[in-house]
Design an enzyme around this catalytic site. Structure first.
Site, PDB file in Angstrom:
ATOM      1  N   GLU A   1      23.484   9.069  21.627  1.00  0.00           N
ATOM      2  CA  GLU A   1      23.182   8.305  20.420  1.00  0.00           C
ATOM      3  C   GLU A   1      21.705   8.395  20.056  1.00  0.00           C
ATOM      4  O   GLU A   1      21.350   8.618  18.894  1.00  0.00           O
ATOM      5  CB  GLU A   1      23.601   6.845  20.630  1.00  0.00           C
ATOM      6  CG  GLU A   1      23.532   6.001  19.381  1.00  0.00           C
ATOM      7  CD  GLU A   1      24.213   4.659  19.564  1.00  0.00           C
ATOM      8  OE1 GLU A   1      25.430   4.648  19.796  1.00  0.00           O
ATOM      9  OE2 GLU A   1      23.519   3.623  19.500  1.00  0.00           O
TER      10      GLU A   1
ATOM     11  N   ARG B   1       5.160  11.570 -12.282  1.00  0.00           N
ATOM     12  CA  ARG B   1       4.664  10.287 -12.767  1.00  0.00           C
ATOM     13  C   ARG B   1       3.161  10.372 -13.061  1.00  0.00           C
ATOM     14  O   ARG B   1       2.388  10.870 -12.240  1.00  0.00           O
ATOM     15  CB  ARG B   1       4.919   9.225 -11.701  1.00  0.00           C
ATOM     16  CG  ARG B   1       4.286   7.867 -11.935  1.00  0.00           C
ATOM     17  CD  ARG B   1       5.012   7.087 -12.997  1.00  0.00           C
ATOM     18  NE  ARG B   1       4.567   5.693 -12.971  1.00  0.00           N
ATOM     19  CZ  ARG B   1       4.696   4.864 -13.983  1.00  0.00           C
ATOM     20  NH1 ARG B   1       5.244   5.275 -15.116  1.00  0.00           N
ATOM     21  NH2 ARG B   1       4.290   3.619 -13.892  1.00  0.00           N
TER      22      ARG B   1
END
Length: 380
Positions: free
Chosen positions: A242, A268
């Site tokens: 995991e 932007r």
């Protein structure tokens, strides 16, 4: 270590990412909903639920490193990080303990359905008084004719409300600590097993989580994973899978965020210039890239060492988990800052990445636990 990927490997990952985008297009209307059975079956068809399971049981037969590469592609392409987490928790915390430690009959009974999406599994370990300290489980396993009876409650089970099968751990010998724990595969329909209602959570909203209670629940001996008393090593082995492979999904998320931030600061404009022209902005993006690539290399090394069966891989895995989770969180915060007001709004999905990244420093062993593992491995 060699991380030069072949054209075949790169092509496989690109094809997987494209298939994930087709199967799970971004949809604001369902961004906060838990996954459905149909979603799960799509994951099974894509091979994402059995990457590291042997092909004779319906899996992909991949090692840790190649599994992580696939999970990274999954995390990069899927707009729902909770779904990525749910699939990886099912695979690495539930399927792999059975695949690596279970008997042949147990493997044949459960693994094909876990790989193809027929079964959903939940990892039932965490208790109210046993989060980081998993050697002191209150859920007990008592010998009974032909098996065991389980009693007690698991307080937080990812996939719990939807699961058909629980991989759980219980104390069979309270005086033996880490060696007094046994692992079990427990079907949801076992009498005495009750799944709680889904929790309201901060993030990973596509992955339902809840409690699971065992009340005099009989589990036959053939559903023991490994042998009685072997639960501690089994759980630690699953944490190795995991902490390495699951967190590749967060590498994919961080990669996706970085691409979006680069595009945003180029487009932007403020004060007559693109945001990218301001050093405070470009430096922040550079830091995001540094964290991402450092974490990615640590994760690849941990997975490579796991594939090689090298001693001392616990150190690499702890470093990897720590680096990836902290990088994911820091990069998500930076992404919100770079997007400004848009980053705070739900429409662009940037704030969702932040909410999804917060738990990464908590589950699978907190960042503080990873630091303790590193210190221990260094002899401190």
């Amino acid at each position: 270590m060699e991380f030069g990927w072949s054209n075949e490997q790169r092509g496989r990952d690109e094809a997987l990412a494209a298939a994930v985008r087709d199967a799970f297009p971004s949809d604001a209307a369902r961004a906060n909903d838990p996954f459905t059975r149909e979603d799960w079956q799509r994951l099974g068809k894509l091979g994402l639920l059995g990457l590291s399971v042997a092909d004779r049981y319906g899996g992909g037969g991949l090692g840790a490193l190649e599994s992580a590469r696939s999970v990274e592609a999954f995390g990069r392409a899927c707009p729902y990080t909770g779904l990525v987490f749910a699939a990886c928790a099912h695979l690495f915390a539930c399927a792999m303990p059975i695949a690596d430690w279970g008997g042949e009959e147990l493997k044949r009974r459960f693994l094909p359905g876990m790989c193809d999406g027929e079964l959903i599994a939940g990892n039932a370990m965490t208790e109210a008084e046993a989060g980081s300290d998993v050697s002191r489980l209150a859920v007990t396993a008592t010998p009974a004719p032909g098996g065991w009876t389980l009693d007690g409650e698991k307080s937080f089970v990812s996939n719990g409300p939807s699961a058909d099968l629980y991989v759980t751990y219980a104390t069979n010998d309270p005086d033996a600590g880490h060696w007094g724990m046994t692992a079990f595969a427990v079907p949801r329909d076992t009498p005495g097993v009750t799944a709680g209602e889904p929790f309201e959570k901060m993030g990973l909203l596509q992955c339902p989580a809840g409690s699971v209670r065992f009340e005099n629940a009989f589990v036959p001996a053939e559903n023991v994973i490994g042998v009685p008393g072997q639960g501690g090593p089994i759980f630690q082995d699953s944490m190795g899978w995991e902490r390495a492979c699951l967190f590749a999904g967060y590498v994919g998320l961080a990669d996706r965020l970085l691409d979006r931030c680069v595009a945003h600061v180029r487009e932007r404009r403020q004060f007559g210039r693109p945001l990218a022209a301001f050093e405070s902005v470009s430096d922040r993006v550079a830091d995001m890239k540094l964290r991402l690539e450092s974490a990615r290399l640590l994760l690849y090394r941990a997975c490579w060492e796991k594939d090689q069966g090298l001693p001392g891989s616990a150190l690499s895995t702890a470093l990897s988990k720590l680096a990836v989770s902290e990088a994911a969180l820091a990069n998500a915060v930076d992404a919100v800052r770079l997007f400004g007001g848009r980053g705070y709004l739900r429409a662009d999905g940037i704030e969702a990445a932040l909410r999804d990244s917060v738990p990464s420093v908590i589950f699978s062993g907190t960042s503080d636990i990873q630091r303790r593992i590193v210190a221990r491995e260094l002899g401190l």
